[in-house]
Design an enzyme around this catalytic site. Sequence first.
Site, PDB file in Angstrom:
ATOM      1  N   LYS A   1       3.695 -24.901  22.484  1.00 15.80           N
ATOM      2  CA  LYS A   1       4.875 -23.543  22.666  1.00 15.80           C
ATOM      3  C   LYS A   1       5.314 -23.587  24.259  1.00 15.80           C
ATOM      4  O   LYS A   1       4.698 -24.253  25.112  1.00 15.80           O
ATOM      5  CB  LYS A   1       3.914 -22.323  22.632  1.00 15.80           C
ATOM      6  CG  LYS A   1       3.429 -22.228  21.331  1.00 15.80           C
ATOM      7  CD  LYS A   1       4.149 -21.176  20.490  1.00 15.80           C
ATOM      8  CE  LYS A   1       3.521 -20.969  19.084  1.00 15.80           C
ATOM      9  NZ  LYS A   1       4.466 -21.128  17.962  1.00 15.80           N
TER      10      LYS A   1
ATOM     11  N   ASP B   1      -2.799 -24.204  14.169  1.00 13.31           N
ATOM     12  CA  ASP B   1      -1.522 -23.580  13.902  1.00 13.31           C
ATOM     13  C   ASP B   1      -0.488 -24.734  13.607  1.00 13.31           C
ATOM     14  O   ASP B   1       0.371 -24.456  12.568  1.00 13.31           O
ATOM     15  CB  ASP B   1      -1.011 -22.743  15.098  1.00 13.31           C
ATOM     16  CG  ASP B   1       0.184 -21.829  14.722  1.00 13.31           C
ATOM     17  OD1 ASP B   1       0.117 -21.452  13.606  1.00 13.31           O
ATOM     18  OD2 ASP B   1       1.337 -21.911  15.392  1.00 13.31           O
TER      19      ASP B   1
ATOM     20  N   HIS C   1       5.434 -24.822   5.156  1.00 13.81           N
ATOM     21  CA  HIS C   1       6.955 -24.572   5.096  1.00 13.81           C
ATOM     22  C   HIS C   1       7.619 -26.098   5.701  1.00 13.81           C
ATOM     23  O   HIS C   1       8.670 -26.420   5.284  1.00 13.81           O
ATOM     24  CB  HIS C   1       7.339 -23.392   5.609  1.00 13.81           C
ATOM     25  CG  HIS C   1       7.415 -23.486   7.264  1.00 13.81           C
ATOM     26  ND1 HIS C   1       6.402 -23.314   7.949  1.00 13.81           N
ATOM     27  CD2 HIS C   1       8.587 -24.053   7.904  1.00 13.81           C
ATOM     28  CE1 HIS C   1       6.629 -23.411   9.302  1.00 13.81           C
ATOM     29  NE2 HIS C   1       8.257 -23.613   9.239  1.00 13.81           N
TER      30      HIS C   1
ATOM     31  N   GLU D   1       8.221 -26.697  20.758  1.00 14.20           N
ATOM     32  CA  GLU D   1       8.924 -25.528  20.455  1.00 14.20           C
ATOM     33  C   GLU D   1       9.101 -24.893  22.191  1.00 14.20           C
ATOM     34  O   GLU D   1       8.217 -25.086  22.754  1.00 14.20           O
ATOM     35  CB  GLU D   1       8.159 -24.350  19.932  1.00 14.20           C
ATOM     36  CG  GLU D   1       7.860 -24.605  18.481  1.00 14.20           C
ATOM     37  CD  GLU D   1       6.870 -23.632  17.693  1.00 14.20           C
ATOM     38  OE1 GLU D   1       7.705 -22.756  17.042  1.00 14.20           O
ATOM     39  OE2 GLU D   1       5.713 -23.516  18.001  1.00 14.20           O
TER      40      GLU D   1
ATOM     41  N   HIS E   1       1.354 -28.931   9.786  1.00 12.59           N
ATOM     42  CA  HIS E   1       2.475 -29.527   9.935  1.00 12.59           C
ATOM     43  C   HIS E   1       2.656 -30.949  10.271  1.00 12.59           C
ATOM     44  O   HIS E   1       3.148 -31.843   9.763  1.00 12.59           O
ATOM     45  CB  HIS E   1       3.662 -28.868  10.738  1.00 12.59           C
ATOM     46  CG  HIS E   1       3.591 -27.302  10.359  1.00 12.59           C
ATOM     47  ND1 HIS E   1       3.497 -26.795   8.963  1.00 12.59           N
ATOM     48  CD2 HIS E   1       3.553 -25.997  11.010  1.00 12.59           C
ATOM     49  CE1 HIS E   1       3.654 -25.589   9.047  1.00 12.59           C
ATOM     50  NE2 HIS E   1       3.675 -25.047  10.303  1.00 12.59           N
TER      51      HIS E   1
ATOM     52  N   LYS F   1      11.504 -28.495   4.469  1.00 14.05           N
ATOM     53  CA  LYS F   1      12.710 -28.751   5.349  1.00 14.05           C
ATOM     54  C   LYS F   1      13.244 -29.813   4.740  1.00 14.05           C
ATOM     55  O   LYS F   1      12.727 -30.881   4.226  1.00 14.05           O
ATOM     56  CB  LYS F   1      12.240 -28.994   6.834  1.00 14.05           C
ATOM     57  CG  LYS F   1      11.663 -27.769   7.597  1.00 14.05           C
ATOM     58  CD  LYS F   1      11.326 -28.042   8.785  1.00 14.05           C
ATOM     59  CE  LYS F   1      10.442 -26.890   9.490  1.00 14.05           C
ATOM     60  NZ  LYS F   1      11.489 -26.088  10.343  1.00 14.05           N
TER      61      LYS F   1
ATOM     62  N   ARG G   1       0.852  -1.257  -0.107  1.00 14.00           N
ATOM     63  CA  ARG G   1       0.171  -0.129  -0.108  1.00 14.00           C
ATOM     64  C   ARG G   1       0.785   1.345  -0.045  1.00 14.00           C
ATOM     65  O   ARG G   1       0.588   2.481  -0.447  1.00 14.00           O
ATOM     66  CB  ARG G   1      -0.888  -0.018   1.254  1.00 14.00           C
ATOM     67  CG  ARG G   1      -2.369   0.058   0.810  1.00 14.00           C
ATOM     68  CD  ARG G   1      -3.016   0.090   2.265  1.00 14.00           C
ATOM     69  NE  ARG G   1      -2.306  -0.703   3.265  1.00 14.00           N
ATOM     70  CZ  ARG G   1      -2.898  -1.348   4.185  1.00 14.00           C
ATOM     71  NH1 ARG G   1      -4.350  -1.255   4.244  1.00 14.00           N
ATOM     72  NH2 ARG G   1      -2.320  -2.047   5.226  1.00 14.00           N
TER      73      ARG G   1
HETATM   74  C1  BG6 Z   1       4.341 -21.956  11.838  1.00 14.09           C
HETATM   75  C2  BG6 Z   1       3.513 -21.448  12.987  1.00 14.09           C
HETATM   76  O1  BG6 Z   1       3.522 -22.272  10.749  1.00 14.09           O
HETATM   77  O2  BG6 Z   1       5.284 -22.585  12.191  1.00 14.09           O
HETATM   78  C3  BG6 Z   1       4.322 -20.916  14.236  1.00 14.09           C
HETATM   79  O3  BG6 Z   1       2.676 -20.559  12.703  1.00 14.09           O
HETATM   80  C4  BG6 Z   1       5.333 -21.835  14.410  1.00 14.09           C
HETATM   81  O4  BG6 Z   1       3.569 -20.857  15.367  1.00 14.09           O
HETATM   82  C5  BG6 Z   1       6.191 -22.065  13.408  1.00 14.09           C
HETATM   83  O5  BG6 Z   1       6.482 -21.409  15.542  1.00 14.09           O
HETATM   84  C6  BG6 Z   1       7.297 -23.307  13.405  1.00 14.09           C
HETATM   85  O6  BG6 Z   1       8.061 -23.453  12.538  1.00 14.09           O
HETATM   86  P1  BG6 Z   1       9.711 -23.898  12.485  1.00 14.09           P
HETATM   87  O7  BG6 Z   1      10.066 -24.009  11.198  1.00 14.09           O
HETATM   88  O8  BG6 Z   1      10.373 -22.991  13.392  1.00 14.09           O
HETATM   89  O9  BG6 Z   1       9.429 -25.315  13.490  1.00 14.09           O
END
Ligand code: BG6
Length: 481
Positions: free
Chosen positions: A334, A229, A172, A210, A234, A176, A43
């Site tokens: 977390k 999440d 994502h 995490e 994942h 990896k 923007r």
């Molecule tokens: C993301 C989540 O998709 O993956 C985050 O939204 C999380 O909350 C993250 O921290 C973890 O990714 P990685 O690659 O650090 O394990």
Amino acid sequence: MSFDLVFFGGTGDLTWRKLMPALFQAFRHGKLPEGGRVLAVARDEQDDDQYRAWLKDRFQDVIDAKRPSDEEFARFADLLHYRRLDLSKPEHYQRLKDWLAERDADTVVLYLATSPYLFPQICEQLGRAGLNGPKIRVVLEKPLGHDLASAQEINRVVRSVFKEEQAFRIDHYLGKPSVQNLMALRFGNVLFEPLWRRESIANVQITIAEDIGVGTRGDFYDKTGALRDMIQNHALQLLTMVAMEPPSRNDADAIRDEKLKVLRSLKPFTEHSVARDVVRGQYRAGTSNGKAVLGYREEDKVPGDSQRETFVALRTEVQNWRWAGVPFYLRTGKRLAARDAQIVVNFRATPHNIFPGVNAPNKFVIKLQPEDGLELHLLAAKGAAQHEPLSPVSLDLDFDKAFAENRVGAYERLLLEVIAGRLNLFVRSDEQEQAWRWVEPVLDAWDKDSAGPRIYAAGTWGPAAASALVARDGYAWSEEE
Ligand code: BG6
């Protein structure tokens, strides 16, 4: 092959924290195809030079080894351009189209690094502007929806503008190296496949732990929680890769068909089984890596009475011939005791023991992060005496050491795959919807259950109920053995 890569949300967090640094790594490693242009749109009113200066400044936050030198940044910056784009204005999309038409690149990647709530609007506008031709690929970032209905709505709009093979849905974790290695391990070797079934495997444990809290994302996280999440995407993607049948070819649809079959075979949840097989938790204040840390409800932008889960452990089964009756435990959270993502495959005990003592069954650990490697736990005789009990030993493989050169990070890999047009590492809409279909009864049951999440101290492995979930079947989480 020439390409144009357009980042919608060009000044947003995702772009400067993850995408641009990943793109820079690809550039530094010489992996980016020649003849590329990168266009950030957002923007704000600024020109190319202002954008480049702004990004250079942001790169100061990138870790040392990945930060460009001035000279490297200057070369990288030659690729970068910026245009103002108001997402609601058709004429701005027309301007984008003109910019792209200037040189008619072989491939155009439109990366939607914006809030997913904007995806339908952006896709509709792209369609109206005719920015959906065969050379165009659209990249959609997670979270793709909040539940099944919203995911279906996003997919409906995306499909009305783009063909399925033009849509690259990011998880994502699939980028990896350790996760890609799962495919190599299972389908590039004969060693494991004969044992990879209920006759030899007692249970499978998938942990994505995490040690960080929700940080500055309290707002987002409180609307989301650990199930949406991490588990819906994942953790389930990892499960599919462990449980899938061998695909007939290494191509996107052959792989995604097999993954979809696994998702469809997962034991469906009922209100009763959610109460029995799913544990949700929320961290309170505690100690993480030697430092006192806040509880979830004290975090910035989190309501003081939040019932949102920051931890989930669950038990499921893959209901087919290969896996019938084998528990799959998934766990994420977390502020746990460590940053640690791994898949533990626990084998069955030997059918008949001829050695003194109790023999621990074999265990195969696929370490995803922070280390990337394999551990195979076996029993051996020390050779010190007759009739000695067997000793545990392990074969360890460290992929970061074995393949030290230029290992490619997740976003770097995924960007390169999109530019090359390979869909193997992206999630198809039916997979994504099936994953939502499976988690939705859990969300519904929680909505009706006023008990809320179980509280655990930050810096631990979550609520005790998560251990009880596994102990009920006579097993233990790997760190408790
Ligand atoms: C993301 C989540 O998709 O993956 C985050 O939204 C999380 O909350 C993250 O921290 C973890 O990714 P990685 O690659 O650090 O394990």
